[in-house]
Design an enzyme around this catalytic site. Structure first.
Site, mmCIF file in Angstrom:
data_model
loop_
_atom_site.group_PDB
_atom_site.id
_atom_site.type_symbol
_atom_site.label_atom_id
_atom_site.label_comp_id
_atom_site.label_asym_id
_atom_site.label_seq_id
_atom_site.Cartn_x
_atom_site.Cartn_y
_atom_site.Cartn_z
ATOM 1 N N LEU A 181 1.963 -3.356 3.004
ATOM 2 C CA LEU A 181 2.833 -4.200 3.822
ATOM 3 C C LEU A 181 2.920 -5.607 3.238
ATOM 4 O O LEU A 181 3.964 -6.257 3.294
ATOM 5 C CB LEU A 181 2.285 -4.284 5.252
ATOM 6 C CG LEU A 181 2.430 -3.051 6.142
ATOM 7 C CD1 LEU A 181 1.693 -3.288 7.452
ATOM 8 C CD2 LEU A 181 3.893 -2.749 6.404
ATOM 9 N N ALA A 182 1.803 -6.094 2.720
ATOM 10 C CA ALA A 182 1.739 -7.435 2.137
ATOM 11 C C ALA A 182 0.621 -7.449 1.106
ATOM 12 O O ALA A 182 -0.374 -6.717 1.244
ATOM 13 C CB ALA A 182 1.481 -8.482 3.219
ATOM 14 N N ALA A 203 -1.611 -10.311 -1.334
ATOM 15 C CA ALA A 203 -1.917 -11.672 -1.773
ATOM 16 C C ALA A 203 -2.998 -11.599 -2.838
ATOM 17 O O ALA A 203 -3.439 -10.514 -3.231
ATOM 18 C CB ALA A 203 -2.355 -12.531 -0.594
ATOM 19 N N SER A 204 -3.433 -12.744 -3.303
ATOM 20 C CA SER A 204 -4.380 -12.778 -4.418
ATOM 21 C C SER A 204 -5.760 -12.265 -4.031
ATOM 22 O O SER A 204 -6.504 -11.778 -4.886
ATOM 23 C CB SER A 204 -4.497 -14.210 -4.952
ATOM 24 O OG SER A 204 -4.892 -15.090 -3.924
ATOM 25 N N VAL A 205 -6.122 -12.356 -2.746
ATOM 26 C CA VAL A 205 -7.455 -11.959 -2.310
ATOM 27 C C VAL A 205 -7.468 -10.577 -1.673
ATOM 28 O O VAL A 205 -8.395 -9.799 -1.865
ATOM 29 C CB VAL A 205 -8.029 -13.008 -1.327
ATOM 30 C CG1 VAL A 205 -9.261 -12.474 -0.619
ATOM 31 C CG2 VAL A 205 -8.376 -14.290 -2.065
ATOM 32 N N ALA A 206 -6.448 -10.242 -0.893
ATOM 33 C CA ALA A 206 -6.446 -8.982 -0.157
ATOM 34 C C ALA A 206 -5.025 -8.455 -0.013
ATOM 35 O O ALA A 206 -4.043 -9.169 -0.257
ATOM 36 C CB ALA A 206 -7.086 -9.174 1.215
ATOM 37 N N GLN A 207 -4.922 -7.184 0.381
ATOM 38 C CA GLN A 207 -3.616 -6.615 0.706
ATOM 39 C C GLN A 207 -3.755 -5.775 1.969
ATOM 40 O O GLN A 207 -4.847 -5.341 2.334
ATOM 41 C CB GLN A 207 -3.059 -5.796 -0.457
ATOM 42 C CG GLN A 207 -3.864 -4.593 -0.877
ATOM 43 C CD GLN A 207 -3.311 -4.009 -2.187
ATOM 44 O OE1 GLN A 207 -3.221 -4.700 -3.199
ATOM 45 N NE2 GLN A 207 -2.958 -2.720 -2.167
ATOM 46 N N LYS A 247 -6.690 -4.177 6.283
ATOM 47 C CA LYS A 247 -6.740 -5.259 5.300
ATOM 48 C C LYS A 247 -7.911 -4.999 4.358
ATOM 49 O O LYS A 247 -9.054 -4.853 4.795
ATOM 50 C CB LYS A 247 -6.905 -6.612 6.003
ATOM 51 C CG LYS A 247 -6.843 -7.804 5.059
ATOM 52 C CD LYS A 247 -6.873 -9.114 5.835
ATOM 53 C CE LYS A 247 -6.775 -10.318 4.908
ATOM 54 N NZ LYS A 247 -6.789 -11.596 5.668
ATOM 55 N N ASP A 282 -3.646 -21.413 9.318
ATOM 56 C CA ASP A 282 -2.590 -20.963 8.408
ATOM 57 C C ASP A 282 -1.454 -20.327 9.210
ATOM 58 O O ASP A 282 -1.141 -19.140 9.032
ATOM 59 C CB ASP A 282 -3.165 -19.959 7.395
ATOM 60 C CG ASP A 282 -2.220 -19.701 6.232
ATOM 61 O OD1 ASP A 282 -1.332 -20.545 5.989
ATOM 62 O OD2 ASP A 282 -2.374 -18.656 5.567
#
Length: 561
Positions: free
Chosen positions: A125-126, A128-132, A147, A282
């Site tokens: 779904l998304a 990022a640099s640390v997790a998906q 996650k 955030d």
């Protein structure tokens, strides 16, 4: 954990060389040469061009992008043009292949994937640099979001941090600017924050704390954590079917008023700040979803800020001090927070600059005042006077700006300053000081108990010494009885006066408290309900009145009025 600064002990020497080449590529060859060569000669030069810094960090990869994002919150260290450029850093990256994700989930949770979930989408779904994040469905049929920390990212980050420490130490030794901004401390701050973000158990705990804080707030919804499917690398939480907050037309099509959604978001942040003591740091559109029934749900709690009771009170005093032109209150709050020190800065000059900064905002409508404008002005003063702000306070400023920006996307003209003000007033009026006094009394009682436990040991030592040394002493006096008696009377009256004042203050705090203990029905002079809190407050007033009258009567009778 501290990393060694010696280049001979850096494990990834190829990685180190790659960073040097990237610096040269983006026009920072002189910086790279000086950092590699070391030397003790200080160079008084400023920061490189902000665009070059951003592009360098983007090319260096996830760890350095995260470092740049941290730097973008440090308006107390970097000029505004650098902050503006660093805020453009994005950490959207291609997702990790699902086979690697499957292996990590099964290894961390100890079961095959088909036993953990009824189904799971292989497409992220998304990312990022640390997790998906992947959508999935539990065996119970409930839809969840999974996650997962990117496999191997922790090792990459540790290697990057090792090199960061090396460069930061050289930067401090070689450039005056490195010493001024505290380059090594900046890396230490990054290390603390990034490893918290890599621990899904920390994020799950944040979600639970938000859930408790907002359990009685109907307009906010916090997703539920599935703890039996959660580990350090995997977080499984309730999937929220919602609309991103910046999809205004889609929100409208659901029959939901975007301006009311904005107000819910502003009230939510005010509650986080002035009631919960924890805030979502955030709140971009992807992390703030509008549900189909009009409620607002917060997701992704990897970055949060924490406020203790004293900080909450100081922020409330700052807010009201500015809104009421009371700069003495503002300065007292700054000093109480340890942000200014009379010994190493000109407080008179700082107060004058603070007033010059704030006054132009008062003649304008609140609708025309942007938190970003206020932030830029505050950071200008912070940078001028070299004030080091706590990370949580800087996160708070950043969250202010993001929250108000979301409100404006939704077409709201409401000001976050205006919405937050009543929450600040309630915080100061609801007897918070009384709660703090009671807590301090408990702490002092424990301390006193510790002293009492030491009394037998001290007495034993004293008597033992007296028995061994057999000391002899004699005290005599003449004519001190009357002065002593008068002194004791004065002390007794002073003590009685203090007890009377304390009873009045305690009674006032208790009666003004919004918390009631053991409320019961009673028909007494028209009073329908009464509580133990009311009885204690009234008793305090009665005791204070009796003691006060007796004190006045004794003073009059003594003829010393």
């Amino acid at each position: 954990m501290p990393f060694p600064f010696s280049s001979r002990r850096i494990s990834g020497i190829r990685h180190f060389g790659l960073i040097s080449r990237v610096l040269i590529k983006h026009g920072m060859g002189e910086v790279a040469d000086r950092l590699k060569g070391g030397g003790s000669t200080r160079i008084k030069s400023g920061l490189p061009d902000p665009v070059r810094i951003r592009r360098t960090l983007e090319e260096l990869g996830p760890s350095f992008i995260k470092l740049g994002q941290l730097m973008s919150t440090r308006g107390d260290l970097f000029p505004p043009e650098y902050i503006d450029e660093l805020t453009k850093l994005q950490d959207q990256v291609p997702p990790v292949p699902f086979d690697s994700i499957r292996t990590l989930i099964e290894s961390d949770l100890g079961e095959p994937l088909d036993q953990l979930f009824e189904s799971i989408d292989e497409e992220a779904l998304a990312a990022a640099s640390v997790a998906q994040v992947h959508a999935a469905r539990l065996k119970t049929g409930e839809k969840v979001a999974v996650k997962v920390i990117r496999p191997g990212i922790d090792k990459r980050i540790r290697k990057d941090i090792q090199v960061m420490y090396y460069f930061a130490a050289r930067f401090e030794r070689t450039f005056d600017l490195g010493r001024i901004i505290g380059a090594v401390n900046l890396v230490k701050e990054f290390e603390r924050s990034i490893f918290r973000e890599l621990d899904m158990l920390v994020e799950a705990g944040n979600i639970e704390r938000f859930s408790r804080s907002f359990k009685d707030v109907e307009e906010i919804y916090i997703p539920r954590v599935h703890w039996d499917h959660t580990s350090r690398s995997v977080l499984v939480m309730e999937h929220i079917d919602g609309i991103k907050m910046d999809h205004v037309e889609e929100i409208r099509q659901q029959g939901i008023d975007p301006e009311e959604v904005a107000m819910i978001g502003l009230r939510s942040f005010s509650r986080q700040l002035m009631e919960a003591g924890i805030f979502h740091a955030d709140p971009h559109p992807g992390n703030t979803l509008v549900m189909r029934d009009g409620r607002v749900s917060l997701v992704d709690f990897g970055i949060v800020g924490y406020l203790d009771e004293e900080t909450m009170m100081q922020i409330a005093h700052l807010f009201l001090g500015f809104s009421e032109h009371d700069y003495d209150m503002v300065m007292e709050a700054f000093e109480a927070a340890g942000l200014v020190n009379p010994r190493n800065m000109d407080l008179k000059s700082f107060r004058a600059d603070l007033k010059d900064m704030a006054e132009p905002f008062y003649g304008r409508s609140l609708k025309t005042i942007s938190v970003k404008d206020v932030y830029d002005e505050v950071m200008r003063l912070v940078f001028k006077y070299r004030i080091r702000l706590p990370r949580n306070l800087l996160l708070l400023f950043k969250t202010f700006i993001q929250t108000e920006a979301l409100g404006k996307i939704l077409g709201s003209e409401a000001s976050l300053l205006e919405v937050t003000r009543p929450y600040a007033k309630r915080l100061l009026q609801k007897g918070y000081e009384a709660h703090k006094v009671i807590k301090n009394m408990g702490r002092d009682a424990k301390l006193f108990g510790g002293y009492l436990r030491q009394v037998p040991q001290l007495a034993h030592g004293l008597f033992k010494r007296l028995a061994i040394e057999a000391p002899q002493f004699e005290i005599s006096h003449a004519g001190l009885d009357e002065p002593t008696r008068k002194f004791e009377n004065s002390i007794n009256r002073l003590t009685l006066g203090l007890v009377t004042a304390a009873s009045l203050i305690a009674a006032a705090l208790i009666l003004n408290s919004s918390r009631k203990i053991l409320v019961f029905e009673i028909d007494f002079f028209g009073v329908q309900t009464l509580s133990v809190t009311d009885v204690l407050g009234i008793s305090g007033y009665v005791i204070a009145t009796v003691l006060g009258l007796w004190l006045v009567f004794s003073i009059i009778r003594s003829g010393k009025l």
